[in-house]
Write a protein that holds these residues in place. Structure first.
Motif, PDB file in Angstrom:
ATOM      1  N   GLU A  17     -19.171 -10.984 -65.055  1.00 54.47           N
ATOM      2  CA  GLU A  17     -18.451  -9.688 -64.663  1.00 54.47           C
ATOM      3  C   GLU A  17     -18.018 -10.265 -63.678  1.00 54.47           C
ATOM      4  N   LEU A  18     -18.082 -10.891 -62.817  1.00 53.52           N
ATOM      5  CA  LEU A  18     -17.323 -11.200 -61.285  1.00 53.52           C
ATOM      6  C   LEU A  18     -16.200 -11.812 -62.225  1.00 53.52           C
ATOM      7  N   THR A  19     -16.417 -12.844 -63.117  1.00 54.41           N
ATOM      8  CA  THR A  19     -15.397 -13.264 -63.566  1.00 54.41           C
ATOM      9  C   THR A  19     -14.257 -13.080 -64.095  1.00 54.41           C
ATOM     10  N   GLU A  20     -14.147 -11.771 -65.269  1.00 51.98           N
ATOM     11  CA  GLU A  20     -13.687 -11.042 -65.849  1.00 51.98           C
ATOM     12  C   GLU A  20     -12.726 -10.010 -64.714  1.00 51.98           C
ATOM     13  N   LEU A  21     -13.596  -9.924 -63.622  1.00 52.45           N
ATOM     14  CA  LEU A  21     -12.703  -8.849 -62.576  1.00 52.45           C
ATOM     15  C   LEU A  21     -12.111  -9.602 -61.549  1.00 52.45           C
ATOM     16  N   LEU A  22     -12.065 -10.731 -61.418  1.00 51.83           N
ATOM     17  CA  LEU A  22     -11.583 -11.907 -60.794  1.00 51.83           C
ATOM     18  C   LEU A  22     -10.270 -12.251 -61.327  1.00 51.83           C
ATOM     19  N   ARG A  23     -10.129 -12.959 -62.469  1.00 43.78           N
ATOM     20  CA  ARG A  23      -9.709 -13.404 -63.067  1.00 43.78           C
ATOM     21  C   ARG A  23      -9.203 -12.961 -64.017  1.00 43.78           C
ATOM     22  N   GLY A  24      -9.463 -12.002 -65.031  1.00 40.70           N
ATOM     23  CA  GLY A  24      -9.665 -11.322 -66.100  1.00 40.70           C
ATOM     24  C   GLY A  24      -8.329  -9.949 -65.831  1.00 40.70           C
ATOM     25  N   ALA A  25      -7.507  -9.381 -66.941  1.00 41.43           N
ATOM     26  CA  ALA A  25      -6.726  -8.504 -66.787  1.00 41.43           C
ATOM     27  C   ALA A  25      -7.771  -7.649 -66.955  1.00 41.43           C
TER      28      ALA A  25
END
Length: 441
Positions: free
Chosen positions: A100-108
């Motif tokens: 979830e953090l990866t998506e929030l920090l690096r995803g659109a």
């Protein structure tokens, strides 16, 4: 964002912590910059000004961009809070938390909704004009940097022009007012003197210039070539500089008029004296011409013209200008008269020289004859009958009227040659007796 790429590798806990620290520092820097932009004096002036032209168009876009900046910043802040909340759930984040953090920090993962007015006036990332956009945190920071730079550039440019030009125009206008009062005091007025017309034109130009600078400052901004930094450039002072030079030219003209007022009487007296000397010289030349015609024969004597009446008329006009304090008219007239008076005096002197030239030639011949007579006496030949005869012949010609200069000069030369022969007599040839000088000559 429309196109999906391969899934991002999941961040580990240390990478998440480093990313949060970096994004937190960027959050503080962005907040500081936005607050400074909000409090910028140029922005407050733009908000309260009645703008026109280029500035009105660009401020409309910049104002919308600032509104979007705060919307982007709020979305950025919310995303940071969400990421920190997920990270703070447990000391050792689970696999689900890290995904979830990866998506929030690096995803659109960030959606920004803007008002219709803001998105219509401010350029969007894709230029689509949609009411909402999706960003990653990195893309959102880049987008905020772009909008911030363009908005700050516009604000700095307008503020720089407002700081530079209106105050300088006001100072020049004050100097213009003082110059106009001084100009009126010496008769330099519109319609009567070119400098008076110049003052009126400068007044109109400065009034129009100030109005345009206040309402459309960006029309007077020259961006720096090749500079990408906000505010790179300088105010365009071309019109101001041109009018400042014109005012300086008028001031010099008025100073010249003031100088005329101070020394007009002395200059008029000097002019009368120069013209009087020219008249006397011409009178002397006319008298000398009559003497030359009476005493010198076979000589072309030039005619002597009379004094030019136009100069006397102009001198009377100059005196009239002085009596009526018309200094702006007196100044150019005096300058022209002074030059013409000097030329007239030179012409009179040249005329006198030309007229008296035959008398000067006769005087030179008389001097030469007497000089040779004295030389003959020093050589003990004063009683020589041949030289006495030659001397008397030359003297009769030079002291008779009318005198033929060409014949008199020949007589003097004959006397000189005869004396020279006696000073260095030739050695007679052997076998020849003494010869008679008179018959030889």
């Amino acid at each position: 964002m429309g196109v999906t790429g391969p899934p991002e590798p999941v961040l580990d806990r240390d990478e998440v912590d480093r990313a949060l620290a970096r994004l937190g520092a960027e959050h503080e820097a962005i907040e500081t910059s936005l607050l400074a932009l909000q409090d910028h004096a140029g922005r407050r002036l733009l908000e309260g000004a009645e703008l026109t032209g280029t500035t009105k168009e660009r401020w409309s876009a910049a104002d919308a961009s600032i509104t979007l900046l705060w919307a982007y910043f709020d979305a950025y802040t919310d995303a940071m809070h969400s990421a920190r909340e997920i990270r703070s759930r447990r000391r050792w984040s689970s696999r689900e938390d890290l995904v979830e953090l990866t998506e929030l920090l690096r995803g659109a993962s960030i959606t920004v909704a803007g008002s219709a007015t803001a998105t219509a006036n401010a350029p969007t990332l894709a230029g689509s004009g949609k009411l909402s956009e999706r960003f990653s945190l990195v893309a959102l920071v880049n987008r905020m940097n772009e909008l911030y730079a363009s908005s700050l550039d516009m604000i700095i440019a307008a503020d720089a022009v407002w700081s530079a030009l209106p105050a300088r125009i006001d100072l020049l206008a004050a100097e213009l007012h003082r110059t106009r009062r001084l100009a009126h005091s010496v008769g330099v007025r519109p319609g009567e003197h070119p400098s008076g017309d110049d003052l009126e034109r400068i007044t109109r130009t400065l009034t129009t210039l100030r109005e345009r600078v206040v309402s459309d400052p960006l029309a007077f901004w020259l961006p720096a070539q090749g500079s990408s930094a906000p505010g790179g450039g300088r105010p365009d002072t071309t019109t101001y500089d041109r009018e400042a030079r014109s005012l300086e030219d008028v001031r010099r003209e008025i100073d010249a008029v003031l100088t005329v007022r101070q020394d007009a009487e002395a200059r008029l007296v000097k002019l009368r004296d120069v013209l009087s000397r020219a008249d006397r010289t011409l009178s002397e030349a006319r008298s000398a011409r009559g003497e030359v015609l009476a005493k010198i024969a076979a000589s072309e004597v030039p005619a002597v013209s009379g004094p030019p009446t136009v100069l006397q008329e102009q001198l009377a006009t100059a005196a009239e200008y002085r009596r009526h304090a018309q200094w702006h008219r007196l100044s150019p007239l005096l300058e022209a008269l002074e030059e013409k008076a000097e030329d007239e005096l030179l012409r009179a002197r040249e005329s006198l020289t030309a007229v008296t030239q035959p008398l000067a030639v006769r005087a030179e011949l008389r001097g030469r004859l007497d000089a040779y007579k004295a030389k003959v006496a020093r050589h003990g030949l004063a009683e020589d009958p041949f030289l006495i005869e030659r001397y008397d012949a030359a003297r009769r010609m030079l002291w008779s009227a009318p005198c033929d200069l060409r014949v008199a000069e020949d007589a003097v030369l004959r006397y000189q040659h005869a004396a020279a022969d006696l000073f260095s007599p030739r050695v007679p040839e052997q076998g020849n007796g003494p010869q008679d000088r008179k018959g030889e000559s």
